[in-house]
Motif scaffolding. Structure first.
Motif, PDB file in Angstrom:
ATOM      1  N   THR A   1     -14.205   0.978   1.463  1.00 41.85           N
ATOM      2  CA  THR A   1     -13.029   1.813   1.696  1.00 41.85           C
ATOM      3  C   THR A   1     -12.833   2.038   3.192  1.00 41.85           C
ATOM      4  O   THR A   1     -11.720   2.250   3.647  1.00 41.85           O
ATOM      5  CB  THR A   1     -13.194   3.174   0.989  1.00 41.85           C
ATOM      6  OG1 THR A   1     -13.491   2.922  -0.374  1.00 41.85           O
ATOM      7  CG2 THR A   1     -11.947   4.006   1.069  1.00 41.85           C
TER       8      THR A   1
ATOM      9  N   THR B   1       2.543   7.375  -2.159  1.00 41.18           N
ATOM     10  CA  THR B   1       1.489   7.294  -3.150  1.00 41.18           C
ATOM     11  C   THR B   1       1.543   8.552  -3.998  1.00 41.18           C
ATOM     12  O   THR B   1       1.638   9.651  -3.459  1.00 41.18           O
ATOM     13  CB  THR B   1       0.102   7.151  -2.486  1.00 41.18           C
ATOM     14  OG1 THR B   1       0.037   5.885  -1.824  1.00 41.18           O
ATOM     15  CG2 THR B   1      -1.019   7.223  -3.505  1.00 41.18           C
TER      16      THR B   1
ATOM     17  N   HIS C   1       0.483   3.322  -5.979  1.00 41.85           N
ATOM     18  CA  HIS C   1       0.856   2.926  -4.621  1.00 41.85           C
ATOM     19  C   HIS C   1       2.214   2.219  -4.659  1.00 41.85           C
ATOM     20  O   HIS C   1       2.339   1.117  -5.193  1.00 41.85           O
ATOM     21  CB  HIS C   1      -0.221   2.024  -4.015  1.00 41.85           C
ATOM     22  CG  HIS C   1      -1.535   2.723  -3.870  1.00 41.85           C
ATOM     23  ND1 HIS C   1      -1.758   3.682  -2.912  1.00 41.85           N
ATOM     24  CD2 HIS C   1      -2.688   2.616  -4.572  1.00 41.85           C
ATOM     25  CE1 HIS C   1      -2.996   4.130  -3.016  1.00 41.85           C
ATOM     26  NE2 HIS C   1      -3.578   3.506  -4.019  1.00 41.85           N
TER      27      HIS C   1
ATOM     28  N   ARG D   1      -4.544   2.538  -8.516  1.00 39.43           N
ATOM     29  CA  ARG D   1      -5.948   2.582  -8.092  1.00 39.43           C
ATOM     30  C   ARG D   1      -6.666   3.687  -8.859  1.00 39.43           C
ATOM     31  O   ARG D   1      -6.192   4.809  -8.946  1.00 39.43           O
ATOM     32  CB  ARG D   1      -6.029   2.843  -6.590  1.00 39.43           C
ATOM     33  CG  ARG D   1      -7.431   2.845  -6.037  1.00 39.43           C
ATOM     34  CD  ARG D   1      -7.429   2.809  -4.513  1.00 39.43           C
ATOM     35  NE  ARG D   1      -6.831   3.960  -3.901  1.00 39.43           N
ATOM     36  CZ  ARG D   1      -7.478   5.094  -3.615  1.00 39.43           C
ATOM     37  NH1 ARG D   1      -8.745   5.228  -3.908  1.00 39.43           N
ATOM     38  NH2 ARG D   1      -6.844   6.081  -3.030  1.00 39.43           N
ATOM     39  N   TYR D   2      -7.840   3.305  -9.400  1.00 44.46           N
ATOM     40  CA  TYR D   2      -8.634   4.273 -10.143  1.00 44.46           C
ATOM     41  C   TYR D   2     -10.085   3.823 -10.143  1.00 44.46           C
ATOM     42  O   TYR D   2     -10.378   2.648 -10.360  1.00 44.46           O
ATOM     43  CB  TYR D   2      -8.145   4.383 -11.599  1.00 44.46           C
ATOM     44  CG  TYR D   2      -9.008   5.263 -12.453  1.00 44.46           C
ATOM     45  CD1 TYR D   2      -8.893   6.645 -12.385  1.00 44.46           C
ATOM     46  CD2 TYR D   2      -9.967   4.730 -13.301  1.00 44.46           C
ATOM     47  CE1 TYR D   2      -9.697   7.469 -13.160  1.00 44.46           C
ATOM     48  CE2 TYR D   2     -10.773   5.545 -14.082  1.00 44.46           C
ATOM     49  CZ  TYR D   2     -10.636   6.909 -13.997  1.00 44.46           C
ATOM     50  OH  TYR D   2     -11.427   7.727 -14.748  1.00 44.46           O
TER      51      TYR D   2
ATOM     52  N   ARG E   1     -11.832  -2.783  -3.537  1.00 41.07           N
ATOM     53  CA  ARG E   1     -10.922  -3.825  -4.038  1.00 41.07           C
ATOM     54  C   ARG E   1     -10.859  -3.829  -5.565  1.00 41.07           C
ATOM     55  O   ARG E   1      -9.830  -4.120  -6.141  1.00 41.07           O
ATOM     56  CB  ARG E   1     -11.374  -5.203  -3.570  1.00 41.07           C
ATOM     57  CG  ARG E   1     -11.113  -5.477  -2.134  1.00 41.07           C
ATOM     58  CD  ARG E   1     -11.657  -6.858  -1.765  1.00 41.07           C
ATOM     59  NE  ARG E   1     -11.264  -7.192  -0.417  1.00 41.07           N
ATOM     60  CZ  ARG E   1     -10.138  -7.818  -0.113  1.00 41.07           C
ATOM     61  NH1 ARG E   1      -9.319  -8.206  -1.051  1.00 41.07           N
ATOM     62  NH2 ARG E   1      -9.856  -8.070   1.141  1.00 41.07           N
TER      63      ARG E   1
ATOM     64  N   THR F   1     -11.004  -1.368  -7.588  1.00 46.57           N
ATOM     65  CA  THR F   1     -10.349  -0.197  -8.176  1.00 46.57           C
ATOM     66  C   THR F   1      -8.831  -0.374  -8.273  1.00 46.57           C
ATOM     67  O   THR F   1      -8.149   0.495  -8.815  1.00 46.57           O
ATOM     68  CB  THR F   1     -10.667   1.085  -7.374  1.00 46.57           C
ATOM     69  OG1 THR F   1     -10.168   0.945  -6.038  1.00 46.57           O
ATOM     70  CG2 THR F   1     -12.164   1.365  -7.364  1.00 46.57           C
ATOM     71  N   PHE F   2      -8.310  -1.490  -7.777  1.00 48.95           N
ATOM     72  CA  PHE F   2      -6.866  -1.763  -7.788  1.00 48.95           C
ATOM     73  C   PHE F   2      -6.493  -2.645  -8.971  1.00 48.95           C
ATOM     74  O   PHE F   2      -7.163  -3.631  -9.258  1.00 48.95           O
ATOM     75  CB  PHE F   2      -6.448  -2.502  -6.509  1.00 48.95           C
ATOM     76  CG  PHE F   2      -6.370  -1.634  -5.301  1.00 48.95           C
ATOM     77  CD1 PHE F   2      -5.148  -1.165  -4.831  1.00 48.95           C
ATOM     78  CD2 PHE F   2      -7.516  -1.271  -4.615  1.00 48.95           C
ATOM     79  CE1 PHE F   2      -5.073  -0.365  -3.705  1.00 48.95           C
ATOM     80  CE2 PHE F   2      -7.453  -0.471  -3.487  1.00 48.95           C
ATOM     81  CZ  PHE F   2      -6.229  -0.017  -3.038  1.00 48.95           C
TER      82      PHE F   2
END
Length: 186
Positions: free
Chosen positions: A32, A120, A136, A162-163, A169, A171-172
């Motif tokens: 991140t 967002t 996003h 995203r979660y 990467r 989490t998208f």
């Protein structure tokens, strides 16, 4: 940079320097935060300088500290239903109005209220350990265009949701438009 400076001061005032150091290491290990910061991590996935996404990353830390005030809090069932619906929902291109019609107003808005510009949307439950869910949205100009005005679309398009707490990467989940607009390095 402004967000980092603000957080540096907050953790110092709250005597939570260790928590910030732990968060910093976690951000680095997840990808991140890279050599060009959180902005660089987003730049590899979302077109342009996507500051709304950057704010969402720092919001996760702020929420864990109890400092984030949400405009709306989802129940655990609402949040779970939302997550369950997403895998098929993002298989199609979506726009801001569809996100709001389907999932309601966000818990937290990163970006302005102007419907022309990217932003967002963050959704959360009362449980701070439950990861936030982020939509996003982007609206830019054609890279070949001479002017940055007007934006390409009448309203921002959803590029990704995203979660999660795994590698950044991973989490998208990208929409078709999100896949199309991903930077070449992404």
């Amino acid at each position: 940079m402004a967000l980092r400076l603000l957080l540096d001061h907050l953790v110092y005032a709250e005597r939570q320097d260790e928590a910030w150091a732990e968060q910093w290491q976690a951000m680095k290990s997840r990808g991140t935060f890279i050599s060009t910061g959180v902005t660089g991590a987003f730049r590899a996935l979302i077109p342009g300088a996507y500051e709304y996404g950057v704010a969402s990353v720092y919001a996760e830390f702020v929420r864990a500290r109890g400092w984030l005030e949400a405009d709306r809090v989802l129940t655990a069932d609402e949040h779970a239903s939302m997550r369950q619906k997403l895998s098929t929902w993002v298989a199609q291109d979506r726009v801001l109005s569809e996100v709001l019609e389907t999932f309601g107003p966000p818990s937290v808005l990163f970006g302005g209220n102007n419907p022309l510009y990217g932003k967002t949307l963050g959704y959360l439950t009362e449980q701070a350990k439950e990861p936030m869910l982020f939509f996003h949205l982007w609206n830019g100009t054609d890279p070949e265009a001479e002017s940055a005005w007007p934006p390409i679309y009448d309203e921002p398009v959803l590029l990704a949701v995203r979660y999660g707490t795994g590698p950044f990467r991973d989490t998208f989940t990208f929409t078709p438009e999100g896949h199309k607009r991903r930077p070449e390095a992404g």
